[in-house]
Design a protein around this motif. Structure first.
Motif, PDB file in Angstrom:
ATOM      1  N   THR A  41       0.828  -1.204   0.000  1.00 23.04           N
ATOM      2  CA  THR A  41       0.000   0.000   0.000  1.00 23.04           C
ATOM      3  C   THR A  41       0.862   1.254   0.000  1.00 23.04           C
ATOM      4  N   THR A  42       0.322   2.312  -0.552  1.00 14.61           N
ATOM      5  CA  THR A  42       0.978   3.616  -0.498  1.00 14.61           C
ATOM      6  C   THR A  42       0.151   4.589   0.327  1.00 14.61           C
ATOM      7  N   ASP A  43      -0.825   4.072   1.062  1.00 17.12           N
ATOM      8  CA  ASP A  43      -1.777   4.913   1.790  1.00 17.12           C
ATOM      9  C   ASP A  43      -1.340   5.330   3.187  1.00 17.12           C
ATOM     10  N   HIS A  44      -0.233   4.826   3.701  1.00 15.51           N
ATOM     11  CA  HIS A  44       0.237   5.175   5.042  1.00 15.51           C
ATOM     12  C   HIS A  44      -0.872   4.918   6.075  1.00 15.51           C
ATOM     13  N   SER A 101       2.940  14.577   1.934  1.00 16.94           N
ATOM     14  CA  SER A 101       1.928  15.624   2.034  1.00 16.94           C
ATOM     15  C   SER A 101       0.848  15.067   2.957  1.00 16.94           C
ATOM     16  N   ARG A 102       0.298  15.941   3.794  1.00 18.13           N
ATOM     17  CA  ARG A 102      -0.744  15.515   4.741  1.00 18.13           C
ATOM     18  C   ARG A 102      -1.890  16.500   4.701  1.00 18.13           C
ATOM     19  N   GLY A 107      -6.707  13.976   7.131  1.00 22.17           N
ATOM     20  CA  GLY A 107      -5.563  13.227   7.651  1.00 22.17           C
ATOM     21  C   GLY A 107      -4.853  12.349   6.648  1.00 22.17           C
ATOM     22  N   GLN A 108      -5.304  12.334   5.397  1.00 21.50           N
ATOM     23  CA  GLN A 108      -4.671  11.504   4.379  1.00 21.50           C
ATOM     24  C   GLN A 108      -3.205  11.903   4.217  1.00 21.50           C
ATOM     25  N   VAL A 109      -2.330  10.889   4.132  1.00 21.23           N
ATOM     26  CA  VAL A 109      -0.897  11.118   3.965  1.00 21.23           C
ATOM     27  C   VAL A 109      -0.463  10.416   2.684  1.00 21.23           C
ATOM     28  N   ARG A 110       0.289  11.151   1.860  1.00 17.79           N
ATOM     29  CA  ARG A 110       0.785  10.595   0.597  1.00 17.79           C
ATOM     30  C   ARG A 110       2.255  10.926   0.434  1.00 17.79           C
ATOM     31  N   VAL A 136      10.521  15.828   5.972  1.00 17.61           N
ATOM     32  CA  VAL A 136       9.852  16.990   5.403  1.00 17.61           C
ATOM     33  C   VAL A 136       8.388  16.629   5.174  1.00 17.61           C
ATOM     34  N   GLU A 137       7.504  17.543   5.540  1.00 24.09           N
ATOM     35  CA  GLU A 137       6.085  17.319   5.378  1.00 24.09           C
ATOM     36  C   GLU A 137       5.441  18.560   4.781  1.00 24.09           C
ATOM     37  N   VAL A 138       4.653  18.351   3.733  1.00 21.08           N
ATOM     38  CA  VAL A 138       3.890  19.422   3.135  1.00 21.08           C
ATOM     39  C   VAL A 138       2.474  19.280   3.656  1.00 21.08           C
ATOM     40  N   ILE A 139       1.928  20.338   4.237  1.00 21.80           N
ATOM     41  CA  ILE A 139       0.579  20.249   4.792  1.00 21.80           C
ATOM     42  C   ILE A 139      -0.371  21.150   3.994  1.00 21.80           C
TER      43      ILE A 139
END
Length: 147
Positions: A41-44, A101-102, A107-110, A136-139
């Protein structure tokens, strides 16, 4: 390890077995099922989402067993735990340096594709702090929540 091609179940099991043994842990069918799901899965997913998915294959697995399996995978460097102060932890089988990215609403994370910006290696936190990596996180809002 970037997921460039799907790993066959026997490859995943061999990798899992080696990592568990190197860390003094036992290989179990429950851990294998959790690891295979994460790799696929890539859905975290959250632990609850992993539990729901894996329970289709192992009907008597408990949520506590899933939590323990996930933490074991993290301790063996086969998965990464993504923790957010306002949400449940999510798990990622990609252990290479990459960023996410969140969505702040659902709350979806990709995964975000591309390279870590060149600026990051220039950051000096000072006081002898030894940098081991970057997260690093893009929100923002995902396409479904932005409408």
């Amino acid at each position: 390890m970037p997921l460039t091609a799907p790993m066959r179940p026997e490859q995943a099991d061999a990798l899992l077995r080696d990592a568990l043994e190197a860390n003094g842990q036992r290989f179990t069918d429950q851990r294998a099922a959790v690891y295979r799901f994460l790799l696929g899965t890539t859905d975290h997913p959250t632990a609850d989402e992993v539990f729901t998915a894996v329970r289709g294959d192992i009907t008597d697995i408990s949520l506590a067993t899933v939590y323990k399996a996930l933490e074991t995978l993290v301790s063996c460097n086969l998965a990464v735990k993504l923790s957010y102060g306002d949400d449940s932890a999510r798990y990622d089988a990609r252990t290479d340096d990459h960023y996410h990215s969140r969505c702040v609403r659902c709350g979806q994370v990709r995964d975000v594709h591309g390279q870590v910006p060149e600026l990051l290696p220039q950051i000096d936190p000072g006081n002898g702090f030894r940098v081991q990596g970057y997260r690093v996180e893009v929100i923002g809002l995902c396409p479904g929540c932005a409408d």
